[in-house]
Design an enzyme around this catalytic site. Structure first.
Site, short mmCIF file in Angstrom:
data_model
loop_
_atom_site.label_atom_id
_atom_site.label_comp_id
_atom_site.label_asym_id
_atom_site.label_seq_id
_atom_site.Cartn_x
_atom_site.Cartn_y
_atom_site.Cartn_z
N ASN A 211 3.55 5.98 1.92
CA ASN A 211 4.38 6.99 0.80
C ASN A 211 3.91 8.26 2.49
O ASN A 211 3.85 7.64 3.14
CB ASN A 211 2.62 7.64 1.12
CG ASN A 211 1.49 7.73 0.70
OD1 ASN A 211 1.69 8.61 2.08
ND2 ASN A 211 0.74 6.78 1.12
N ASP A 288 -2.69 2.79 -3.24
CA ASP A 288 -3.45 2.33 -4.82
C ASP A 288 -3.41 0.36 -5.26
O ASP A 288 -4.41 -0.16 -4.81
CB ASP A 288 -3.18 2.57 -5.57
CG ASP A 288 -3.03 3.95 -6.20
OD1 ASP A 288 -4.20 4.93 -5.39
OD2 ASP A 288 -2.32 4.85 -6.23
N LYS A 298 9.63 -12.66 8.17
CA LYS A 298 9.72 -11.98 7.60
C LYS A 298 10.95 -12.69 6.87
O LYS A 298 11.33 -13.56 6.91
CB LYS A 298 11.58 -11.34 8.75
CG LYS A 298 12.06 -10.21 8.06
CD LYS A 298 13.46 -10.08 9.07
CE LYS A 298 14.49 -9.45 8.29
NZ LYS A 298 15.18 -8.46 9.00
N PRO A 316 -9.72 -0.99 -2.89
CA PRO A 316 -10.77 -0.18 -2.48
C PRO A 316 -10.56 1.48 -2.60
O PRO A 316 -9.24 1.83 -1.89
CB PRO A 316 -11.48 -0.77 -1.34
CG PRO A 316 -10.45 -1.27 -0.37
CD PRO A 316 -9.20 -2.18 -0.96
N ASP A 317 -11.55 1.57 -3.54
CA ASP A 317 -11.64 3.01 -3.75
C ASP A 317 -12.17 3.81 -2.75
O ASP A 317 -13.49 3.54 -2.70
CB ASP A 317 -11.78 3.54 -5.57
CG ASP A 317 -11.64 5.21 -5.86
OD1 ASP A 317 -11.70 5.57 -5.24
OD2 ASP A 317 -11.39 5.25 -6.41
N VAL A 319 -12.95 7.23 -1.40
CA VAL A 319 -13.46 8.28 -2.00
C VAL A 319 -15.00 7.74 -2.89
O VAL A 319 -16.49 8.13 -3.21
CB VAL A 319 -13.06 9.15 -2.31
CG1 VAL A 319 -12.30 9.16 -3.85
CG2 VAL A 319 -14.37 10.73 -1.93
N LYS A 348 -11.12 12.89 -12.18
CA LYS A 348 -10.92 12.49 -10.94
C LYS A 348 -12.65 13.42 -9.93
O LYS A 348 -13.48 12.03 -9.67
CB LYS A 348 -10.53 12.32 -9.74
CG LYS A 348 -10.17 12.43 -8.51
CD LYS A 348 -8.69 12.01 -7.04
CE LYS A 348 -9.24 11.33 -6.35
NZ LYS A 348 -8.27 11.19 -5.33
N LYS A 352 -15.47 10.10 -9.86
CA LYS A 352 -15.76 9.85 -9.01
C LYS A 352 -17.68 9.58 -8.76
O LYS A 352 -17.46 10.06 -7.24
CB LYS A 352 -14.79 9.41 -7.91
CG LYS A 352 -13.74 8.79 -8.55
CD LYS A 352 -12.59 8.85 -7.35
CE LYS A 352 -10.91 8.36 -8.24
NZ LYS A 352 -10.07 7.68 -6.65
#
Length: 441
Positions: A211, A288, A298, A316-317, A319, A348, A352
């Protein structure tokens, strides 16, 4: 100590007085310490020292006009005010102190002063009788009450022949006092672990998913936490940023790498200090999803293939994983959104089990990814009088657009307040646990 000035933005206001000659030496000292310096001169200051001299020493054009048609959008005073981490007026004449205390804004210096959101300081310089006058004393009291630092003055012989208080401090003293402004001690005794930047999820040995995160906000927070006395571990994804002073850096690539490094750092910190003294701040923009399979070679484009199917699986999340620990540290999350920013952030925070969350709208072109500026809204659980009407049961604070370095310091202030309100309260006064970052890294 002067290392605290590395990469700091110092806006130096020079007012009229014979002590203006010392500004040249001060600029040199600040730049030698790693600060970037810009200068505003009043008309009276230009009678004592030339703008060309200070331009040569600072490496930047000297600013003299309030409405400068060459400044961005003709609003140079706003740009300067936002730029400054510290606005120091040195020398500050008796007239300048009166104008600053009175909130007058009729020239570039006084207008920038009112518009500046960073730290502010004055270094008085005047005749000893002017310094002793009750009007000057009243103006100093007003500035102090507003949180302005006052450097000096010193005592000794003066250009007019008098002897007494009113001399501008020497450049080496002023530079040291500037450095002191970036040591808050709000987080002394804490170990802060910060994730920053993007992650990369490999498709093959050449390509990856990622990103636009630059890592600038996380790195600014790491620097601000170190300035506030914390021991800081910065877990960084692939970014091209220098490690802030007094910060221990761990480089990772993928989300799984980042989770492993985060758990190791939290385990070590909790074992050393206890969970109540550990803070985990998740600023990283973690991918994500990742490819279910990574090609060993390649991936080649087939002559007849117009599409390529890739199966993605959830990462895996990080936080949420840290916040779900039995020995949970204080956890602060970030939410970079393009729509319903505050709603998604509040969800969130609750879902969480976070203690604090800062959110921003990255669809804006002037803040967020790659930008040096940011603007954030911060939420935290609060059922008391601080509860937000728009978000019942949550406290709310809004941080207006400013350089990420300033946003980071404001976030540290909010973080320190929430830590003090948490079970166990503040630990800054616990001499048995106080450990300065200079001594631990």
């Amino acid at each position: 100590m002067l290392a605290r000035l590395t990469n700091k933005h110092i806006l130096l206001g020079v007012t009229g007085g014979i002590a203006a000659y010392k500004s040249a030496e001060l600029i040199r000292r600040l730049r030698d310490a790693g600060a970037e310096v810009q200068v505003i001169m009043t008309p009276a200051a230009r009678e004592f020292i030339t703008p060309l001299t200070l331009q040569a020493l600072s490496g930047n054009p000297v600013h003299t006009e309030l409405l400068d048609p060459e400044a961005e959008a003709g609003m140079g005073h706003i740009e300067l005010a936002r730029w400054a981490d510290l606005f120091l007026v040195a020398p500050a004449s008796a007239d300048a102190l009166a104008r600053l205390a009175g909130g007058i804004a009729d020239d570039l210096l006084t207008t920038c002063w009112l518009a500046a959101s960073g730290k502010k300081a004055v270094a008085p310089a005047m005749n000893q009788q002017m310094w002793a006058d009750r009007a000057t004393a009243s103006n100093i009291e007003t500035l102090l009450a507003r949180g302005v630092a006052v450097f000096g003055p010193g005592s000794g012989s003066q250009a007019c022949g008098d002897i007494g208080a009113g001399r501008l401090l020497e450049a080496v003293e002023l530079a040291a006092l500037c450095a002191d402004q970036f040591e808050s001690r709000q987080l002394t005794g804490r170990h802060v672990i910060i994730t920053a930047g993007p992650t990369r999820e490999a498709l093959d040995p050449v390509r990856y998913l990622s990103n636009h995160s630059s890592g600038k906000m996380g790195f600014a927070l790491a620097e601000a936490c170190a300035e506030a006395g914390a021991r800081v571990t910065l877990i960084a994804g692939p970014v091209h940023l220098a490690t802030p002073p007094r910060v221990q850096r761990v480089d990772v690539v993928s989300a799984c790498d980042m989770l492993g490094a985060s758990e190791t750092a939290v385990n070590d910190a909790v074992a050393s200090l206890g969970a109540a003294r550990v803070v985990f701040i998740a600023t990283a923009a973690v991918a994500d999803y990742r490819p279910a399979q990574v090609a060993g070679q390649k991936i080649k484009k087939g002559l007849k293939d117009d599409t390529l199917d890739i199966t993605l699986i959830k990462n895996p999340d990080i936080v949420a994983t840290i916040a779900a620990r039995a020995d949970k540290p204080f956890v602060m999350g970030f939410a970079a959104e393009t729509q319903q920013v505050e709603g998604y952030a509040c969800d969130k925070l609750s879902r969480k089990r976070l203690d604090l969350i800062a959110c921003n709208d990255v669809s804006r072109g002037d803040i967020g990814f790659q930008s040096d500026d940011n603007a954030m809204v911060v939420f935290w659980p609060d059922a008391g009088q601080g509860s937000s009407a728009a978000a019942p049961g949550l406290g709310r604070a809004e941080l207006a657009k400013a350089p990420k370095t300033q946003i980071a310091r404001a976030l540290v202030g909010l973080l320190a307040e929430r830590l003090a309100a948490a079970p166990g309260g503040t630990v800054a006064g616990d001499a048995s646990l106080t450990r300065h970052a200079d001594e631990t890294l």
